[in-house]
Design a protein around this motif. Structure first.
Motif, PDB file in Angstrom:
ATOM      1  N   PRO A  33       0.827  -1.209   0.000  1.00 28.71           N
ATOM      2  CA  PRO A  33       0.000   0.000   0.000  1.00 28.71           C
ATOM      3  C   PRO A  33       0.858   1.254   0.000  1.00 28.71           C
ATOM      4  O   PRO A  33       1.939   1.274   0.568  1.00 28.71           O
ATOM      5  N   ARG A  34       0.377   2.286  -0.659  1.00 34.80           N
ATOM      6  CA  ARG A  34       1.061   3.582  -0.702  1.00 34.80           C
ATOM      7  C   ARG A  34       0.368   4.532   0.244  1.00 34.80           C
ATOM      8  O   ARG A  34      -0.816   4.383   0.523  1.00 34.80           O
ATOM      9  N   SER A  35       1.108   5.502   0.710  1.00 40.42           N
ATOM     10  CA  SER A  35       0.487   6.525   1.525  1.00 40.42           C
ATOM     11  C   SER A  35       1.083   7.883   1.183  1.00 40.42           C
ATOM     12  O   SER A  35       2.216   7.982   0.737  1.00 40.42           O
TER      13      SER A  35
END
Length: 154
Positions: A33-35
């Motif tokens: 996941p990217r943030s």
């Protein structure tokens, strides 16, 4: 002759192990996941928010014009809005993007200044062509300059 074969096998085995190791890493990180983080009290975050929202608005040919105008009114000083309109009439292009079309992606980098915030903007177009701009923001979070050089160098 045996040492050459052994060395060759060792090198090939090492390369194979490295390639397999990289493949596993790439596969594992591809789904990570990217943030994105930011805060309204950070000028660089605000400049990035402006460019992200503005590019999104300009990418929507049906409804983007009104939103782009609202974003300009919110983020830009009245003086800059006036300068951009003059620039746009002369150059037949969007003054915020310095182009007639919309980039595929953007990057905002803090250039570090003492009295105000100066950020480097890199706009990436099709084919990997980039445009570099400099954006200056007051301490009360209003963009007062967009150009190819910073406000101090203009």
């Amino acid at each position: 002759m045996t040492s050459k074969r052994t060395t060759r096998r060792t090198v090939l085995a090492s390369c194979l192990a490295l390639a397999l190791g990289l493949g596993v890493t790439a596969t594992a990180s591809a789904g990570a996941p990217r943030s994105v983080t930011g805060k309204p009290s950070d000028a660089i975050t605000r400049i990035a928010d402006f460019y992200g929202a503005y590019i999104d608005a300009q990418s929507d040919p049906d409804n983007g014009g009104a939103l782009a105008d609202e974003l300009r009114a919110y983020y830009l000083t009245p003086g800059l809005q006036k300068k951009l309109k003059t620039w746009e009439k002369k150059n037949h292009a969007d003054g915020v993007l310095r182009a007639q079309n919309v980039p595929l992606k953007w990057k905002v980098t803090d250039n570090g200044t003492a009295n105000h915030t100066e950020a480097g903007i890199t706009l990436t177009w099709g084919g990997g062509v980039t445009t570099k701009l400099v954006v200056d923001m007051t301490r009360d979070y209003k963009i007062f300059h967009i150009g190819t050089k910073g406000a101090a160098g203009s």
